[in-house]
Design a protein around this motif. Structure first.
Motif, PDB file in Angstrom:
ATOM      1  N   VAL A 196     -47.496 -95.364 -34.897  1.00  0.00           N
ATOM      2  CA  VAL A 196     -48.294 -95.044 -33.597  1.00  0.00           C
ATOM      3  C   VAL A 196     -48.006 -95.609 -32.914  1.00  0.00           C
ATOM      4  O   VAL A 196     -47.954 -96.701 -33.364  1.00  0.00           O
ATOM      5  N   PRO A 197     -47.859 -95.202 -31.778  1.00  0.00           N
ATOM      6  CA  PRO A 197     -47.547 -94.463 -31.136  1.00  0.00           C
ATOM      7  C   PRO A 197     -46.361 -93.671 -31.046  1.00  0.00           C
ATOM      8  O   PRO A 197     -45.006 -94.867 -31.363  1.00  0.00           O
ATOM      9  N   VAL A 198     -45.783 -92.418 -30.513  1.00  0.00           N
ATOM     10  CA  VAL A 198     -44.885 -91.843 -30.985  1.00  0.00           C
ATOM     11  C   VAL A 198     -44.878 -91.012 -29.536  1.00  0.00           C
ATOM     12  O   VAL A 198     -45.978 -90.365 -29.603  1.00  0.00           O
ATOM     13  N   LEU A 199     -44.260 -91.220 -28.368  1.00  0.00           N
ATOM     14  CA  LEU A 199     -43.738 -90.649 -26.723  1.00  0.00           C
ATOM     15  C   LEU A 199     -43.294 -89.705 -27.012  1.00  0.00           C
ATOM     16  O   LEU A 199     -41.610 -89.626 -27.375  1.00  0.00           O
ATOM     17  N   ILE A 200     -43.806 -87.918 -27.319  1.00  0.00           N
ATOM     18  CA  ILE A 200     -42.598 -87.478 -26.686  1.00  0.00           C
ATOM     19  C   ILE A 200     -42.414 -86.871 -25.477  1.00  0.00           C
ATOM     20  O   ILE A 200     -43.660 -85.867 -24.378  1.00  0.00           O
ATOM     21  N   HIS A 201     -41.278 -86.622 -24.885  1.00  0.00           N
ATOM     22  CA  HIS A 201     -41.137 -86.119 -23.714  1.00  0.00           C
ATOM     23  C   HIS A 201     -40.331 -84.959 -23.610  1.00  0.00           C
ATOM     24  O   HIS A 201     -39.334 -85.508 -23.557  1.00  0.00           O
ATOM     25  N   GLY A 202     -40.467 -84.260 -22.872  1.00  0.00           N
ATOM     26  CA  GLY A 202     -39.527 -83.081 -23.481  1.00  0.00           C
ATOM     27  C   GLY A 202     -39.104 -83.301 -24.765  1.00  0.00           C
ATOM     28  O   GLY A 202     -39.462 -82.597 -25.928  1.00  0.00           O
TER      29      GLY A 202
END
Length: 232
Positions: free
Chosen positions: A56-62
């Motif tokens: 982590v971190p993992v950002l999910i945007h759409g």
């Protein structure tokens, strides 16, 4: 135009890397869903989204997946224009990135090694190197003559180095260390207090007692492994 796609963040409650992403999202007023990960028992979702580093971190945007906290910070700043965090001037922007790397690759590394080592001579060596890096960071603050690295508002470098304000005092307690001496580093000490007490930051810090216990356990486990390795 502001993106309306759903934002999710995979993080770990005491991870300075995922929390710095939350600071950026909150400063910009971006709504997001937080998903807690157990970094010691990684979920299939984390392994699928970050198969290279499995962290982590993992950002999910759409449908987009963004990895690595510094890269995520820049993505956030370029996607949501309100409350800019990176300096607008190219030179200032380059310097912010440079000092963020110094904090990560020099000061953080040496501080963690000082906390973990079982040998007093090694500890003193790492502490000396950590404080040399901190002297340079102190000079940046003195030169800026402002409340934060970003001026009167929190910026990219504040977010990148923000872990110093909270995690370092915890590590000092856990490891019986003295790193940020208020007499030697008055500007850093003042910045730490300003940053830690900012409403957005203060609202997103892990519980101190639990954080201390976490690092006490971690230090003990690492010490046991090092002792076992030395015997073998």
């Amino acid at each position: 135009m502001e993106s309306k796609e759903v934002v999710k963040l995979l993080g770990f409650w005491v991870s300075r890397f995922s929390i710095r992403v939350e600071w950026a999202l909150r400063l910009k007023g971006v709504e997001y869903e937080y998903i807690e990960e157990d970094i010691y028992n990684k979920t299939p979702l984390l392994l699928e989204l970050n198969p290279v580093h499995k962290k982590v971190p993992v950002l999910i945007h759409g449908e987009k997946v963004i990895l690595e906290s510094f890269i995520i910070l820049e993505y956030i700043d370029e996607t949501w224009k309100q409350y800019p965090i990176l300096p607008q001037d190219p030179y200032d922007r380059a310097m912010a990135r440079f000092w963020a790397k110094v904090g990560e690759e020099k000061f953080l590394k040496d501080t963690v090694m000082a906390l973990r080592t079982q040998f007093e001579e090694e500890k003193e060596g790492y502490l000396k190197q950590a404080m040399e890096s901190l002297e340079k960071i102190e000079e940046v603050l003195i030169k800026g003559k402002s409340k934060f690295f970003g001026g009167e508002n929190i910026g990219y470098l504040d977010i990148a180095l923000g872990w110093i304000s909270y995690w370092v005092p915890v590590w000092e307690e856990v490891g019986s260390l003295k790193i940020v001496d208020p007499v030697l580093f008055p500007s850093t000490t003042a910045w730490m207090e300003n940053f830690r007490n900012h409403p957005v930051i203060k609202d997103k810090l892990p519980p101190r007692d639990e954080t201390v216990l976490y690092f006490q356990r971690q230090k003990k486990e690492i010490g046991a492994r090092l002792a076992a390795a030395k015997k073998s």
